[in-house]
Scaffold this active site. Structure first.
Site, mmCIF file in Angstrom:
data_model
loop_
_atom_site.group_PDB
_atom_site.id
_atom_site.type_symbol
_atom_site.label_atom_id
_atom_site.label_comp_id
_atom_site.label_asym_id
_atom_site.label_seq_id
_atom_site.Cartn_x
_atom_site.Cartn_y
_atom_site.Cartn_z
ATOM 1 N N LYS A 91 0.838 -1.192 0.000
ATOM 2 C CA LYS A 91 0.000 0.000 0.000
ATOM 3 C C LYS A 91 0.878 1.248 0.000
ATOM 4 O O LYS A 91 1.817 1.376 0.794
ATOM 5 C CB LYS A 91 -0.926 0.012 1.224
ATOM 6 C CG LYS A 91 -2.007 -1.051 1.165
ATOM 7 C CD LYS A 91 -2.968 -0.811 0.019
ATOM 8 C CE LYS A 91 -4.070 -1.868 -0.018
ATOM 9 N NZ LYS A 91 -5.016 -1.647 -1.117
ATOM 10 N N LYS A 101 -12.639 -8.557 -8.016
ATOM 11 C CA LYS A 101 -13.043 -9.036 -6.690
ATOM 12 C C LYS A 101 -14.461 -9.581 -6.778
ATOM 13 O O LYS A 101 -15.346 -8.948 -7.372
ATOM 14 C CB LYS A 101 -12.956 -7.889 -5.673
ATOM 15 C CG LYS A 101 -11.537 -7.327 -5.573
ATOM 16 C CD LYS A 101 -11.421 -6.169 -4.598
ATOM 17 C CE LYS A 101 -9.975 -5.667 -4.554
ATOM 18 N NZ LYS A 101 -9.765 -4.554 -3.627
#
Length: 326
Positions: free
Chosen positions: A107, A214
């Site tokens: 991240k 997803k």
């Protein structure tokens, strides 16, 4: 047919999973789990999502619990380690939770941090994984085009596999992809697929080299497979910070893809301090088998009465939206 609300509520368990490290602004991950004819499924749209968006997540859960899924093409899925926006000194500690993973997703562009923090974090990961480890960065749309170009240039020395959602909009991604083409670092689209009214727009615009998909946000395995087929781009299946139950749906999606050229982001069970089932990676892979939550874990991780009521009311509203569309 959408099952009745009573059928969903009859087995519904609302759980609250503590996290080892704050991730995506979350310290505790809440979810509704329920059981259908095909097994357990998860409904866990993030709390800030409106009912219209959350209803798509419910459609995915119902599909997984009530319908047979596409036949798997593989039995185990290679997965990446997921590194939150931690200090560089904590990288080794986080990596150690991801047994055998050869790829790390990092991240970056975290609010309140600087590019120097991202560079230090990625450098620590490269040092820990060695030259053969794969590193991909995920900015969650946190940069504008100029910032993204500068950041990718600064991170390029660490041999990035790709940069995920460096900018928020499709036009920005297209412009950035043009600017960084000379560096040979692919651009991946996540939010521009799962949160878009038209998930194929990014592919038509030539704004990405691959898609991050997803299962829950896209409405289930079948719809996600259809998007990938129509987009004509390689796909990486990732978690929506699911519990072990939701990760099984992601694994079913990854197992069904005709091609799977990249490690998937389905090892995120290692981010939790406790879970309803053990879905952590072993030897860098996860199983595609369905998951039945542990009864003791369901009790141990049960959400408060107030939070259970909040989720059941949300479930009712989203169910009503699905029933209207039947």
């Amino acid at each position: 047919m959408t099952p009745t609300l009573a059928e969903l509520v009859d087995t519904a368990r609302v759980v609250a999973l503590p996290m080892n490290t704050r991730f995506r602004g979350v310290d505790t991950r809440e979810a509704v789990l329920f059981e259908g004819p095909q097994g357990w499924a998860e409904f866990s749209p993030f709390t800030e999502y409106d009912d219209g968006e959350a209803a798509t997540w419910l459609a995915a859960a119902i599909d997984f619990a009530w319908r047979l899924q596409p036949a798997p093409r593989r039995e185990r899925i290679p997965v990446n380690a997921t590194i939150p926006a931690v200090e560089a000194s904590r990288v080794a500690e986080v990596l150690a939770r991801f047994d055998g993973c050869r790829t790390a997703k990092v991240k970056v562009a975290e609010r309140g941090q600087r590019l120097a923090d991202d560079v230090a974090r990625v450098r620590a990961i490269r040092e820990a994984m060695g030259p053969e480890g794969r590193i991909r960065v995920d900015a969650n749309g946190g940069w504008n085009v100029d910032e993204a170009e500068h950041a990718i240039h600064a991170l390029a020395e660490f041999d990035l596999e790709y940069a995920e959602q460096p900018c928020a909009s499709v036009p920005e991604l297209a412009e950035l992809r043009r600017r960084v083409a000379y560096m040979g670092i692919p651009i991946a689209a996540d939010e521009s697929v799962r949160k878009a009214a038209d998930p194929l727009a990014v592919a038509r615009a030539g704004a990405a080299d691959l898609l991050v998909i997803k299962a829950q946000p896209l409405g289930g395995v079948r719809r996600a497979l259809a998007i990938v087929a129509e987009a004509g781009l390689p796909a990486v299946v990732s978690s929506a910070l699911d519990t072990g139950v939701g990760l099984a749906q992601g694994a079913a999606l990854a197992a069904s893809l005709p091609e799977l050229d990249h490690d998937c982001g389905l090892g995120t069970a290692s981010l939790f301090a406790d879970d309803v089932a053990d879905a952590r990676p072993a030897g860098g892979t996860v199983s595609v088998a369905r998951v039945t939550p542990d009864a003791a874990a369901l009790d141990r991780l049960a959400a408060s009465a107030e939070r259970r009521q909040w989720w059941l009311e949300r479930l009712e509203r989203c169910h009503a939206l699905l029933a209207e569309s039947d």
